[in-house]
Design a protein around this motif. Structure first.
Motif, short mmCIF file in Angstrom:
data_model
loop_
_atom_site.label_atom_id
_atom_site.label_comp_id
_atom_site.label_asym_id
_atom_site.label_seq_id
_atom_site.Cartn_x
_atom_site.Cartn_y
_atom_site.Cartn_z
N GLU A 1 -9.73 2.22 8.87
CA GLU A 1 -9.02 2.48 10.11
C GLU A 1 -9.11 1.27 11.01
N TYR A 2 -8.06 1.05 11.80
CA TYR A 2 -7.98 -0.12 12.69
C TYR A 2 -7.44 0.34 14.04
N ASP A 3 -7.98 -0.24 15.11
CA ASP A 3 -7.45 0.07 16.43
C ASP A 3 -7.04 -1.18 17.21
N ASN A 4 -7.21 -2.36 16.61
CA ASN A 4 -6.76 -3.60 17.22
C ASN A 4 -5.42 -4.00 16.60
N HIS A 5 -4.46 -4.38 17.45
CA HIS A 5 -3.11 -4.62 16.95
C HIS A 5 -3.06 -5.73 15.90
N ASP A 6 -3.74 -6.84 16.13
CA ASP A 6 -3.73 -7.92 15.14
C ASP A 6 -4.35 -7.47 13.83
N ASP A 7 -5.43 -6.69 13.90
CA ASP A 7 -6.06 -6.18 12.68
C ASP A 7 -5.12 -5.24 11.95
N ILE A 8 -4.36 -4.45 12.70
CA ILE A 8 -3.41 -3.53 12.07
C ILE A 8 -2.34 -4.30 11.30
N LEU A 9 -1.78 -5.34 11.93
CA LEU A 9 -0.73 -6.13 11.26
C LEU A 9 -1.29 -6.85 10.04
N ASP A 10 -2.54 -7.33 10.13
CA ASP A 10 -3.16 -7.97 8.97
C ASP A 10 -3.35 -6.97 7.84
N ALA A 11 -3.79 -5.77 8.18
CA ALA A 11 -3.99 -4.74 7.15
C ALA A 11 -2.67 -4.36 6.51
N LEU A 12 -1.61 -4.26 7.30
CA LEU A 12 -0.30 -3.91 6.75
C LEU A 12 0.24 -5.02 5.85
N ALA A 13 -0.16 -6.26 6.13
CA ALA A 13 0.26 -7.36 5.25
C ALA A 13 -0.28 -7.17 3.84
N ARG A 14 -1.45 -6.52 3.73
CA ARG A 14 -2.07 -6.30 2.42
C ARG A 14 -1.86 -4.87 1.92
N ALA A 15 -1.14 -4.05 2.66
CA ALA A 15 -1.05 -2.62 2.35
C ALA A 15 -0.56 -2.37 0.94
#
Length: 374
Positions: free
Chosen positions: A279-293
């Motif tokens: 789980e992520y709550d920081n916007h940059d971390d979310i976008l990074d995670a989605l890059a690897r989704a």
């Protein structure tokens, strides 16, 4: 990293031919054939020793490139500052493997780049994690029977984030407010705002003057309305696609999730994103995670009573129930999208099956502009 020389395709053929000549000559009693086979094997041994000498070579490479985070479609150039040592009589090539293209390898004769700079162009074709390097020297014996490879340094990684679509449009502008979208208007008036008292500043609306506090303090005091605390919006992305950029419906879902998270961030709404097993709550971390989704799925998924956006690829193979007493929207893609959407509807979601040809903005419009997420 230094490794023992390995035979090329030509080297394998020569070795096999030498062994066959020795075996056939010995079986048939033709000593000349045996001698020919031994000569071929001695030649191969000599080539191996020459390639072994090339292991004394060395290369130092300083790699420079674009920013570590890219967007789909971005172009750039990777440059290498090269300093190398090699045996002058052994043909040597500098190679830089990379994943920006399938089986991508940039090559230069070392004589052209030694003590200088080499460069090659890259394009971020799709979201995902891309690597370049480590650089390596590849030397071959004069007969082309064996190669030896000397690696130097580490690989560099570039993260390409998913394509995001703006969800603002003239249709989403709130009535009577020319600056903010409906989602912002609903966020502002979704609860009971609190108020604090502060000193009057020139330009403040006199209608906000707090007269009891003014009388008590002996100076103008005004009300400052604070926006109500908002519940976090849970964005859940479920799917298991082994390689980024290979499944159109999954890429649609990831792009839509990134667009939704960016829209919510732009309107100062708190987001909790579940991507894979974390789980992520920081916007940059979310976008990074989605890059690897797509690399993994959560073992167990719990959706609390909070507004939820679900992006589900049917390869996820399980369907979570909608949160109780909270709006729940779902977009389903994949070969069984219609079945997935029906199952999620039965579980309380407002679900719709999508295809890669649907508009992200139009598909997200009902959830992002109706105020139901608050």
């Amino acid at each position: 990293m230094k490794a023992l020389p390995h035979p090329t395709r030509r080297g394998v053929l020569v070795l096999v031919a030498g062994v066959l000549l020795v075996v056939v000559g010995a079986a048939s009693g033709f000593t000349d054939v045996v001698r020919a086979g031994i000569f071929v094997l001695v030649l191969a041994l000599l080539a191996f020793l020459m390639a072994l000498v090339a292991r004394t070579g060395r290369v130092d490479v300083a790699r420079h490139g674009p920013a570590e985070r890219l967007s789909v479609g971005d172009e750039g150039q990777i440059t290498l500052d090269v300093s190398a040592r090699r045996a002058g009589w052994i043909p040597t090539t500098l190679e830089e493997p990379h994943t920006f293209t399938r089986h991508g390898v940039a090559r230069w004769p070392l004589a052209q780049v030694q003590g200088a700079r080499a460069a090659y162009d890259i394009t971020a074709r799709h979201r995902g994690s891309f690597t370049s390097g480590p650089a390596r020297l590849v030397a071959s014996d004069p007969f082309g029977l064996f190669n030896t490879t000397v690696e130097q340094g580490r690989a560099s990684t570039w993260l390409v984030r998913a394509h995001t679509v703006s969800l603002d449009s003239p249709q989403t502008v709130a009535q009577g407010d020319g600056d903010d979208t409906v989602i912002s208007a609903h966020a502002t008036h979704a609860g009971r705002p609190g108020a604090s008292i502060r000193e009057y500043v020139q330009g403040d609306d006199l209608r906000t003057v707090h007269w009891p506090a003014t009388a008590h303090r002996g100076e103008l005091m005004v009300r400052q309305f604070d926006p109500p605390a908002q519940p976090r919006i849970h964005v859940v992305v479920l799917g298991n696609v082994p390689q980024a950029g290979t499944n159109e419906s999954w890429e649609w879902l990831v792009s839509a999730a990134a667009s939704a998270c960016t829209e919510l961030e732009n309107h100062n709404l708190a987001v909790l994103a579940t991507v894979g097993e974390r789980e992520y709550d920081n916007h940059d971390d979310i976008l990074d995670a989605l890059a690897r989704a797509g690399e993994s799925l959560p073992g167990r998924l719990s959706i609390e009573e909070t507004p939820t956006l679900l992006f589900l690829h049917t390869s996820a193979d399980h369907f979570p129930p909608a949160p109780h007493h909270s709006p729940a929207f779902a977009w389903v893609g994949g070969s069984s999208a219609e079945h997935g959407a029906s199952e999620l509807t039965r579980l309380g979601w407002d679900a719709v099956a999508i295809s890669p040809y649907d508009s992200v903005a139009e598909s997200l419009y009902p959830a992002m502009t109706g105020g139901d997420l608050r």
